[in-house]
Design an enzyme around this catalytic site. Sequence first.
Site, PDB file in Angstrom:
ATOM      1  N   HIS A 118     -50.293 -49.267  33.820  1.00 43.62           N
ATOM      2  CA  HIS A 118     -50.912 -50.101  32.778  1.00 43.62           C
ATOM      3  C   HIS A 118     -52.371 -49.688  32.761  1.00 43.62           C
ATOM      4  O   HIS A 118     -53.018 -49.603  33.807  1.00 43.62           O
ATOM      5  CB  HIS A 118     -50.760 -51.581  33.087  1.00 43.62           C
ATOM      6  CG  HIS A 118     -51.468 -52.483  32.108  1.00 43.62           C
ATOM      7  ND1 HIS A 118     -51.454 -52.243  30.744  1.00 43.62           N
ATOM      8  CD2 HIS A 118     -52.216 -53.601  32.292  1.00 43.62           C
ATOM      9  CE1 HIS A 118     -52.149 -53.191  30.128  1.00 43.62           C
ATOM     10  NE2 HIS A 118     -52.623 -54.017  31.051  1.00 43.62           N
TER      11      HIS A 118
ATOM     12  N   ASP B  93     -50.383 -53.665  24.641  1.00 43.37           N
ATOM     13  CA  ASP B  93     -49.748 -54.450  25.704  1.00 43.37           C
ATOM     14  C   ASP B  93     -50.409 -55.818  25.827  1.00 43.37           C
ATOM     15  O   ASP B  93     -49.730 -56.857  25.878  1.00 43.37           O
ATOM     16  CB  ASP B  93     -49.840 -53.687  27.026  1.00 43.37           C
ATOM     17  CG  ASP B  93     -49.060 -54.360  28.144  1.00 43.37           C
ATOM     18  OD1 ASP B  93     -47.834 -54.169  28.202  1.00 43.37           O
ATOM     19  OD2 ASP B  93     -49.668 -55.079  28.949  1.00 43.37           O
TER      20      ASP B  93
END
Length: 334
Positions: free
Chosen positions: A109, A192
């Site tokens: 991420h 995200d």
Amino acid sequence: MAATIYYEKDADLAALKDKTIAILGYGSQGHAHAQNLRDSGLKVVVGQRPGGANYDLAVSHGFKPVSLEEAAKQGDLINILLPDELQADAYRQHIREQLKPGNVLMCSHGFNVHFGQVEAPKGVATLLVAPKGPGHLVRSEFVAGGGVPCLIALGAGADETTRKLGLAYAKGIGGTRAGVIETTIAEETETDLFGEQAVLCGGVSALVKAGFDTLVEAGYQPEMAYFECMHELKLIVDLFYKGGLNYMRYSVSNTAEYGDYTRGPRIVTDETRKEMRKILEEIRSGQFAREWILENKAGAPAFKATKRRERDSQLEQVGRQLRKLMTWIDAKEV
């Protein structure tokens, strides 16, 4: 423009044949990556501090965890899979000084890389390989012979060799079985965060709570409100998952479908869309990142207080009682 998607034929595990992959953190993603990569015949070292459940879990899975420093020192590819809020301090204190030119610094991420909390030294490429699913699914799908779709993104200092290493890594965790979509670290991070805040977590949670409260305030039984606004959501999401909005609408009654078309836009209004755009801008500008970083530096007081308050809401209390009656559910309590 159509996305670039890579599959099994596009990736070669031989690119990692003489490499050591350091997995830093043996939590949700870490345990899955480490086991899948090892099962793919690759050399893996796990960095995880002793004394916790994740350390014991790594040992039970046949690893011999070492410190973050030692794992980073041994690794050619170093993937930081610690929680977002812990990565920056861990990187500065334990990881950065162990990196050498030619290493690849990875993430799954891009939060800390994109917002400048983790910056690779000169000669170290940055790379993102991000499964689009939780770690337990990354592991179970791999074991079953499948895989979870992944994203790949090249960061600072990366080149075509880095891409080959990233695709080999994605293949090692099963991603190329399902497809690996090329993106950028900025795009992965911003989409995200937006998805979590506006739809998947924040948006859905707020909608469920508002629907539940509306019915209870109107005099309906809380149990009925729970079933209609929370419990049955899984049925709808499963239909989305299998066939999108059209399949959901095909599967429900005509009455429900008509209500979808005519009442849904009255819930998600132009004002809602305006607020979504505002949330996206807060993400892109770094405002949310700054807020979350400062919250953690202060010991996360607002985060912890909100968590305690939400845990004891009427919605949660009713849900706990009803789930006990549904023995077919693998009910979880925090």
